[in-house]
Enzyme design. Structure first.
Site, PDB file in Angstrom:
ATOM      1  N   TYR A  78     -13.597  -3.550  10.784  1.00 15.50           N
ATOM      2  CA  TYR A  78     -12.175  -3.067  10.598  1.00 15.50           C
ATOM      3  C   TYR A  78     -11.549  -3.174  11.873  1.00 15.50           C
ATOM      4  O   TYR A  78     -10.443  -3.752  12.079  1.00 15.50           O
ATOM      5  CB  TYR A  78     -12.095  -1.438  10.304  1.00 15.50           C
ATOM      6  CG  TYR A  78     -11.000  -0.611  10.176  1.00 15.50           C
ATOM      7  CD1 TYR A  78      -9.910  -0.905   9.169  1.00 15.50           C
ATOM      8  CD2 TYR A  78     -10.426  -0.005  11.508  1.00 15.50           C
ATOM      9  CE1 TYR A  78      -8.789  -0.160   9.475  1.00 15.50           C
ATOM     10  CE2 TYR A  78      -9.075   0.763  11.435  1.00 15.50           C
ATOM     11  CZ  TYR A  78      -8.305   0.570  10.637  1.00 15.50           C
ATOM     12  OH  TYR A  78      -7.286   1.369  10.781  1.00 15.50           O
TER      13      TYR A  78
ATOM     14  N   GLY B  89       0.869  -1.161   0.071  1.00 17.21           N
ATOM     15  CA  GLY B  89       0.003   0.004   0.019  1.00 17.21           C
ATOM     16  C   GLY B  89       0.836   1.210   0.197  1.00 17.21           C
ATOM     17  O   GLY B  89       0.508   2.273   0.753  1.00 17.21           O
ATOM     18  N   ALA B  90       2.031   1.120  -0.765  1.00 18.31           N
ATOM     19  CA  ALA B  90       2.765   2.365  -0.906  1.00 18.31           C
ATOM     20  C   ALA B  90       2.595   3.561  -1.729  1.00 18.31           C
ATOM     21  O   ALA B  90       3.486   4.331  -1.859  1.00 18.31           O
ATOM     22  CB  ALA B  90       4.239   1.623  -0.983  1.00 18.31           C
ATOM     23  N   ASN B  91       1.337   3.375  -2.287  1.00 17.52           N
ATOM     24  CA  ASN B  91       1.124   4.454  -3.496  1.00 17.52           C
ATOM     25  C   ASN B  91       0.518   5.804  -2.918  1.00 17.52           C
ATOM     26  O   ASN B  91       0.498   6.825  -3.356  1.00 17.52           O
ATOM     27  CB  ASN B  91       0.259   3.878  -4.375  1.00 17.52           C
ATOM     28  CG  ASN B  91      -1.122   3.685  -3.746  1.00 17.52           C
ATOM     29  OD1 ASN B  91      -0.877   2.446  -3.486  1.00 17.52           O
ATOM     30  ND2 ASN B  91      -2.063   4.165  -4.125  1.00 17.52           N
ATOM     31  N   THR B  92       0.253   5.522  -1.431  1.00 15.28           N
ATOM     32  CA  THR B  92      -0.497   7.078  -0.820  1.00 15.28           C
ATOM     33  C   THR B  92      -0.441   6.762   0.672  1.00 15.28           C
ATOM     34  O   THR B  92      -0.098   5.732   1.274  1.00 15.28           O
ATOM     35  CB  THR B  92      -1.922   6.744  -1.534  1.00 15.28           C
ATOM     36  OG1 THR B  92      -2.530   8.174  -0.778  1.00 15.28           O
ATOM     37  CG2 THR B  92      -2.845   5.799  -0.611  1.00 15.28           C
ATOM     38  N   GLY B  93      -0.970   7.909   1.190  1.00 16.49           N
ATOM     39  CA  GLY B  93      -0.886   7.879   2.690  1.00 16.49           C
ATOM     40  C   GLY B  93       0.527   7.287   3.495  1.00 16.49           C
ATOM     41  O   GLY B  93       1.592   7.851   3.013  1.00 16.49           O
ATOM     42  N   ILE B  94       0.231   6.553   4.678  1.00 12.50           N
ATOM     43  CA  ILE B  94       1.347   6.342   5.601  1.00 12.50           C
ATOM     44  C   ILE B  94       2.317   5.348   4.561  1.00 12.50           C
ATOM     45  O   ILE B  94       3.598   5.584   4.808  1.00 12.50           O
ATOM     46  CB  ILE B  94       0.585   5.198   6.717  1.00 12.50           C
ATOM     47  CG1 ILE B  94      -0.161   6.325   7.359  1.00 12.50           C
ATOM     48  CG2 ILE B  94       1.858   4.695   7.513  1.00 12.50           C
ATOM     49  CD1 ILE B  94      -0.925   5.611   8.616  1.00 12.50           C
ATOM     50  N   GLY B  95       1.850   4.577   3.917  1.00 11.25           N
ATOM     51  CA  GLY B  95       2.746   3.637   3.060  1.00 11.25           C
ATOM     52  C   GLY B  95       3.619   4.533   2.238  1.00 11.25           C
ATOM     53  O   GLY B  95       4.730   3.841   2.086  1.00 11.25           O
TER      54      GLY B  95
ATOM     55  N   SER C 292      -4.131  -0.475  14.401  1.00  6.40           N
ATOM     56  CA  SER C 292      -4.912   0.777  14.622  1.00  6.40           C
ATOM     57  C   SER C 292      -4.970   0.630  16.049  1.00  6.40           C
ATOM     58  O   SER C 292      -5.162  -0.577  16.752  1.00  6.40           O
ATOM     59  CB  SER C 292      -6.177   0.772  13.781  1.00  6.40           C
ATOM     60  OG  SER C 292      -7.073   1.887  14.591  1.00  6.40           O
TER      61      SER C 292
HETATM   62  N1  LIG Z   1      -4.823   6.943   8.695  1.00 10.59           N
HETATM   63  C1  LIG Z   1      -5.066   6.452  10.147  1.00 10.59           C
HETATM   64  O1  LIG Z   1      -5.501   7.602  10.950  1.00 10.59           O
HETATM   65  C2  LIG Z   1      -4.759   5.440  10.376  1.00 10.59           C
HETATM   66  C3  LIG Z   1      -4.848   5.087  11.838  1.00 10.59           C
HETATM   67  C4  LIG Z   1      -4.787   3.681  12.214  1.00 10.59           C
HETATM   68  C5  LIG Z   1      -4.188   2.912  11.363  1.00 10.59           C
HETATM   69  N2  LIG Z   1      -3.953   3.204  10.035  1.00 10.59           N
HETATM   70  C6  LIG Z   1      -3.532   2.084   9.083  1.00 10.59           C
HETATM   71  O2  LIG Z   1      -2.520   2.489   8.510  1.00 10.59           O
HETATM   72  C7  LIG Z   1      -2.375   1.615   7.391  1.00 10.59           C
HETATM   73  C8  LIG Z   1      -2.512   2.912   6.220  1.00 10.59           C
HETATM   74  O3  LIG Z   1      -3.446   3.577   6.422  1.00 10.59           O
HETATM   75  P1  LIG Z   1      -3.618   5.146   5.576  1.00 10.59           P
HETATM   76  O4  LIG Z   1      -4.230   6.023   6.281  1.00 10.59           O
HETATM   77  O5  LIG Z   1      -2.429   5.229   5.055  1.00 10.59           O
HETATM   78  O6  LIG Z   1      -4.553   4.608   4.295  1.00 10.59           O
HETATM   79  P2  LIG Z   1      -4.673   5.067   2.788  1.00 10.59           P
HETATM   80  O7  LIG Z   1      -4.433   6.379   2.601  1.00 10.59           O
HETATM   81  O8  LIG Z   1      -6.373   4.810   2.600  1.00 10.59           O
HETATM   82  O9  LIG Z   1      -3.893   4.019   2.032  1.00 10.59           O
HETATM   83  C9  LIG Z   1      -4.395   2.351   2.088  1.00 10.59           C
HETATM   84  C10 LIG Z   1      -3.234   2.019   1.270  1.00 10.59           C
HETATM   85  O10 LIG Z   1      -3.614   0.620   1.178  1.00 10.59           O
HETATM   86  C11 LIG Z   1      -3.743   0.202  -0.048  1.00 10.59           C
HETATM   87  N3  LIG Z   1      -4.788  -0.951  -0.195  1.00 10.59           N
HETATM   88  C12 LIG Z   1      -5.930  -1.154   0.159  1.00 10.59           C
HETATM   89  N4  LIG Z   1      -6.439  -2.337   0.038  1.00 10.59           N
HETATM   90  C13 LIG Z   1      -5.620  -2.850  -0.754  1.00 10.59           C
HETATM   91  C14 LIG Z   1      -5.751  -4.162  -1.516  1.00 10.59           C
HETATM   92  N5  LIG Z   1      -6.971  -4.871  -1.167  1.00 10.59           N
HETATM   93  N6  LIG Z   1      -4.510  -4.673  -1.786  1.00 10.59           N
HETATM   94  C15 LIG Z   1      -3.407  -3.743  -1.974  1.00 10.59           C
HETATM   95  N7  LIG Z   1      -3.420  -2.731  -1.319  1.00 10.59           N
HETATM   96  C16 LIG Z   1      -4.541  -2.188  -0.898  1.00 10.59           C
HETATM   97  C17 LIG Z   1      -4.423   1.315  -0.912  1.00 10.59           C
HETATM   98  O11 LIG Z   1      -4.349   1.243  -2.264  1.00 10.59           O
HETATM   99  P3  LIG Z   1      -5.220   1.956  -3.302  1.00 10.59           P
HETATM  100  O12 LIG Z   1      -4.635   3.493  -3.263  1.00 10.59           O
HETATM  101  O13 LIG Z   1      -5.023   1.166  -4.459  1.00 10.59           O
HETATM  102  O14 LIG Z   1      -6.571   2.016  -2.658  1.00 10.59           O
HETATM  103  C18 LIG Z   1      -3.461   2.261  -0.427  1.00 10.59           C
HETATM  104  O15 LIG Z   1      -2.177   2.330  -0.977  1.00 10.59           O
HETATM  105  C19 LIG Z   1      -3.761   0.964   7.105  1.00 10.59           C
HETATM  106  O16 LIG Z   1      -3.468  -0.449   7.554  1.00 10.59           O
HETATM  107  C20 LIG Z   1      -4.550   1.612   8.377  1.00 10.59           C
HETATM  108  O17 LIG Z   1      -5.660   0.649   8.733  1.00 10.59           O
HETATM  109  C21 LIG Z   1      -4.289   4.433   9.692  1.00 10.59           C
END
Ligand SMILES: NC(=O)c1ccc[n+]([C@@H]2O[C@H](COP(=O)([O-])OP(=O)(O)OC[C@H]3O[C@@H](n4cnc5c(N)ncnc54)[C@H](OP(=O)(O)O)[C@@H]3O)[C@@H](O)[C@H]2O)c1
Length: 229
Positions: free
Chosen positions: A206, A51-57, A180
């Site tokens: 979730y 999931g490295a294309n956006t957000g935390i990754g 989380s």
């Molecule tokens: N942001 C927060 O406040 C928060 C808090 C607690 C935990 N987290 C955890 O941190 C992690 C990253 O969160 P984030 O906020 O950065 O989320 P995000 O911006 O929505 O990014 C999620 C990433 O996961 C990828 N992904 C989703 N479903 C997938 C699948 N079936 N196969 C492969 N890749 C997939 C997405 O790809 P696409 O772009 O193609 O959809 C995107 O690259 C997650 O595990 C989330 O549960 C986040």
């Protein structure tokens, strides 16, 4: 005797409690943290971030690239992955950043991804299981799994286990599972994996998946003690 609301707020106790509350609040504040303050370099290390294309990754992948690592961005969309790849190469000045496709909700896709990694990579030092999704509508995947469980837990669990020998051979190595804080709201019920007995309210599905992340991470850490993994 009559009183008005302003009398309540002008009471000296308000001033005292406001000061105490302010001091408590301030003590909880952390200073800003700049990843560049950490000087660790990762030259010679191979890393995978899902999931490295956006957000935390994406931020983690950029940080690893800046530290000189070989970075494999494991994304499900070629278009979104390529755009992020170009940006990370440009911003980090590191050309050793690569895109590989994986959909963590599909066991076949995870297996194909790992086959490619085992064919191409001699070592793997850091695996970050970051890909995850919240708020997915209830659905069952072609593997018969509830889609949030497949995406957030079962797929990453399989991916980790299929890469475990490579990680052990590359020790010292690290596996990072992004869960989380809301895992504490989750419960364990194995019928959930098949989409049974689930209520799709307030991110509850979730939260269950994130609790499984924590439980399996703890158990894996216990099993890997002393292996350098
Ligand atoms: N942001 C927060 O406040 C928060 C808090 C607690 C935990 N987290 C955890 O941190 C992690 C990253 O969160 P984030 O906020 O950065 O989320 P995000 O911006 O929505 O990014 C999620 C990433 O996961 C990828 N992904 C989703 N479903 C997938 C699948 N079936 N196969 C492969 N890749 C997939 C997405 O790809 P696409 O772009 O193609 O959809 C995107 O690259 C997650 O595990 C989330 O549960 C986040």
């Amino acid at each position: 005797m009559s009183w008005v609301w302003t009398d309540v707020f002008s009471h000296p106790l308000w001033a005292v409690s406001t000061v105490i509350f302010g001091l408590l609040f301030r003590s909880q504040q952390r200073g800003s943290w700049d990843t560049r303050a950490c000087l660790v370099q990762l030259k010679g290390k191979t890393t995978i971030v899902t999931g490295a294309n956006t957000g935390i990754g994406k931020f983690i992948a950029l940080d690893f690239a800046r530290r000189g690592a070989r970075v494999i961005m494991a994304c499900r969309s070629e278009a979104r992955g390529s755009a992020a790849l170009q940006e990370i190469r440009k911003r980090s000045g590191n050309a050793n950043v690569h895109l590989r496709l994986v959909d963590t909700s599909s066991l076949a896709s995870v297996r194909a991804f790992v086959e490619g990694i085992l064919r191409e990579e001699k070592e793997l030092h850091i695996l970050v299981n970051n890909a995850g999704a919240s708020g997915l509508p209830g659905d069952i995947t072609s593997d018969g799994l509830e889609v949030s469980f497949a995406t957030n837990h079962v797929g990453p669990f399989l991916l980790t286990n299929l890469l475990l020998d490579l990680l052990k051979r590359s020790a010292p190595a690290r596996i990072v599972n992004v869960s989380s804080v809301n895992h504490w709201r989750g419960v364990v019920d194995f019928s959930h994996f098949k989409g049974e007995n689930l209520a799709y309210t307030m991110d509850s599905v979730y939260n269950h998946t994130k609790l499984h992340n924590i439980i399996c991470t703890n158990e894996l850490a216990r099993r890997l003690q002393g292996t350098g993994g």
